[in-house]
Design an enzyme around this catalytic site. Structure first.
Site, PDB file in Angstrom:
ATOM      1  N   SER A 102       8.030  67.112  39.661  1.00  0.00           N
ATOM      2  CA  SER A 102       7.781  66.212  40.524  1.00  0.00           C
ATOM      3  C   SER A 102       8.887  65.085  40.399  1.00  0.00           C
ATOM      4  O   SER A 102       9.344  64.209  41.241  1.00  0.00           O
ATOM      5  CB  SER A 102       6.264  65.522  40.678  1.00  0.00           C
ATOM      6  OG  SER A 102       6.000  65.052  39.594  1.00  0.00           O
ATOM      7  N   ALA A 143       7.340  64.990  46.646  1.00  0.00           N
ATOM      8  CA  ALA A 143       7.096  64.863  44.979  1.00  0.00           C
ATOM      9  C   ALA A 143       5.604  65.552  44.635  1.00  0.00           C
ATOM     10  O   ALA A 143       5.521  66.287  43.589  1.00  0.00           O
ATOM     11  CB  ALA A 143       7.237  63.728  44.530  1.00  0.00           C
ATOM     12  N   GLY A 144       4.702  65.125  45.606  1.00  0.00           N
ATOM     13  CA  GLY A 144       3.205  65.631  45.325  1.00  0.00           C
ATOM     14  C   GLY A 144       3.214  67.156  45.487  1.00  0.00           C
ATOM     15  O   GLY A 144       2.604  67.572  44.728  1.00  0.00           O
ATOM     16  N   ASP A 145       4.101  67.480  46.453  1.00  0.00           N
ATOM     17  CA  ASP A 145       3.802  68.922  46.714  1.00  0.00           C
ATOM     18  C   ASP A 145       4.472  69.803  45.701  1.00  0.00           C
ATOM     19  O   ASP A 145       4.081  70.837  45.236  1.00  0.00           O
ATOM     20  CB  ASP A 145       4.649  69.517  48.146  1.00  0.00           C
ATOM     21  CG  ASP A 145       3.993  68.697  49.266  1.00  0.00           C
ATOM     22  OD1 ASP A 145       2.624  68.370  49.072  1.00  0.00           O
ATOM     23  OD2 ASP A 145       4.713  68.377  49.974  1.00  0.00           O
ATOM     24  N   TYR A 148       6.806  60.517  62.518  1.00  0.00           N
ATOM     25  CA  TYR A 148       6.635  61.909  63.038  1.00  0.00           C
ATOM     26  C   TYR A 148       7.053  61.868  64.448  1.00  0.00           C
ATOM     27  O   TYR A 148       6.569  61.201  65.362  1.00  0.00           O
ATOM     28  CB  TYR A 148       5.009  62.398  63.167  1.00  0.00           C
ATOM     29  CG  TYR A 148       4.780  62.433  61.607  1.00  0.00           C
ATOM     30  CD1 TYR A 148       5.155  63.283  60.507  1.00  0.00           C
ATOM     31  CD2 TYR A 148       3.414  61.508  61.076  1.00  0.00           C
ATOM     32  CE1 TYR A 148       4.601  63.272  59.294  1.00  0.00           C
ATOM     33  CE2 TYR A 148       2.966  61.650  59.782  1.00  0.00           C
ATOM     34  CZ  TYR A 148       3.803  62.669  58.853  1.00  0.00           C
ATOM     35  OH  TYR A 148       3.016  62.773  57.554  1.00  0.00           O
ATOM     36  N   ASN A 192      -3.817  65.344  50.797  1.00  0.00           N
ATOM     37  CA  ASN A 192      -2.647  64.916  51.342  1.00  0.00           C
ATOM     38  C   ASN A 192      -2.948  64.334  52.662  1.00  0.00           C
ATOM     39  O   ASN A 192      -2.771  64.313  53.756  1.00  0.00           O
ATOM     40  CB  ASN A 192      -1.790  66.074  51.779  1.00  0.00           C
ATOM     41  CG  ASN A 192      -0.384  66.119  50.681  1.00  0.00           C
ATOM     42  OD1 ASN A 192      -0.268  65.378  49.828  1.00  0.00           O
ATOM     43  ND2 ASN A 192       0.022  67.386  51.193  1.00  0.00           N
TER      44      ASN A 192
HETATM   45  O1  KDG Z   1       4.227  65.997  51.341  1.00  0.00           O
HETATM   46  C1  KDG Z   1       5.638  65.941  51.867  1.00  0.00           C
HETATM   47  C2  KDG Z   1       5.221  66.157  53.520  1.00  0.00           C
HETATM   48  O2  KDG Z   1       4.660  65.120  53.783  1.00  0.00           O
HETATM   49  C3  KDG Z   1       6.495  66.512  54.299  1.00  0.00           C
HETATM   50  O3  KDG Z   1       7.015  67.355  53.817  1.00  0.00           O
HETATM   51  C4  KDG Z   1       6.164  66.392  55.661  1.00  0.00           C
HETATM   52  O4  KDG Z   1       4.300  67.824  55.868  1.00  0.00           O
HETATM   53  C5  KDG Z   1       4.693  66.743  56.122  1.00  0.00           C
HETATM   54  C6  KDG Z   1       3.826  65.735  56.933  1.00  0.00           C
HETATM   55  O5  KDG Z   1       2.924  66.148  57.704  1.00  0.00           O
HETATM   56  O6  KDG Z   1       3.987  64.648  56.110  1.00  0.00           O
END
Ligand code: KDG
Length: 310
Positions: A282, A253-255, A105, A163
């Site tokens: 997914s 994939a989870g989303d 990130y 998440n």
């Molecule tokens: O679930 C997928 C996300 O992890 C990716 O799109 C990026 O939103 C994101 C994150 O914060 O990891």
């Protein structure tokens, strides 16, 4: 048509064109991502409406994200332009663990993290058929966290995907904050996975984890990676197995699973049928780079299921 309001951060994804350590990757491919935005696109492509609430930078990436999501049918009328930059992340694929991806990130102080309770609209929240967010938004800033708590307090129906991203907060902080949200605002839909349930309630066995999480949600989807997923609701339990395919990138994939499931259940599909479609979505998602490009229509899901179940 059902309306979902999603609160979160839209991110620019820079996905490695070649697998391996990022230090040796020369070319990256740009995609629009961010968990709640992924949910929104999956939800919209299946015939429903999604309003995204969040902020992007007043910059080229911010404009790119808005135009892309608008093109996918997402209602971006509530996305604010913020003086801070749009957050980005890179993806390293298949290294050091084959078939796994790592997100790196660059989002500290980003526009998206400036989401705050002031961005919420009471009427919008009250009228929504579901208000959705994730553990990512709880983790990105104090104000974003407050926005999710407030939105869930005002919403009629809520959906939450745990998440947990351990690059954004510690397991202890994730557990305390998420369990606090669940205790205060019992959910209609809880979408989680066996890694996150280990953090939250110390259990990665799906049935045991469900038993401990069941007081907090009417319906629980427990994602189990490539194995598949289980849905628990009204005393019923249904497992939908995964398919073996060639993995390009698992991010998103989870989303795809969660967004597909929610859209179809709200459209009136029985949860079992919705989960079968969600697993198909997914599965398709891991075969390509990009979180949103592989998201299917119902017709494409039917075609996938017909072929794969021959
Ligand atoms: O679930 C997928 C996300 O992890 C990716 O799109 C990026 O939103 C994101 C994150 O914060 O990891």
């Amino acid at each position: 048509m059902k309306t979902m309001v999603a609160l979160g951060e839209i991110l620019i994804e820079l996905n490695s064109l070649s697998p391996g350590p990022l230090r040796h990757v020369t070319y990256f491919e740009k995609h629009i991502a961010g968990s709640e935005a992924n949910y929104c696109v999956a939800f919209t492509l299946l015939g429903n409406r999604c309003v995204f609430v969040g902020r992007v930078g007043d910059d080229e990436f911010g404009r790119n994200a808005i135009e892309w999501l608008r093109g996918k049918g997402v209602d971006v009328g509530r996305v604010k332009l913020d003086p801070n930059p749009t957050g980005i992340f890179f993806i390293q694929r298949n290294y050091p663990v084959p078939d796994k991806s790592i997100s790196i990130y660059y989002r500290k102080g980003s526009a998206g993290s400036r989401l705050s309770p002031g961005d919420l609209d009471d009427d919008l929240l009250r009228e929504a058929d579901v208000v959705h967010s994730t553990g990512i938004t709880l983790a990105i800033s104090e104000t974003a966290r407050e926005a999710v708590f407030e939105a869930f307090e005002r919403a009629k129906v809520t959906s939450f995907d745990t998440n947990i991203r351990l690059k954004l907060w510690s397991p202890e902080e994730a557990r305390e904050t998420i369990m606090n949200l669940l205790r205060r605002e019992p959910l209609k839909f809880l979408i989680t996975d066996t890694d996150d349930s280990k953090v939250l309630v110390g259990e990665s066995n799906p049935d045991e984890a469900y038993r401990l999480l069941s007081p907090y949600a009417e319906l629980v989807v427990m994602k189990q990676g490539p194995k598949g997923a289980t849905v628990y609701y009204e005393g019923e339990k249904y497992f939908s197995p995964g398919y073996t395919v060639k993995v390009e990138d698992v991010v998103g994939a989870g989303d795809a699973l969660g967004g597909t499931f929610l859209s179809l259940v709200l459209s009136g599909f029985p949860p079992k049928k919705a989960l079968d479609y969600a697993i198909a979505s997914s599965t398709l998602n891991v075969t390509m780079r990009g979180d949103q490009e592989p998201l299917p229509t119902l017709q494409e899901l039917d075609e996938f299921l017909r072929e794969m179940n021959k």
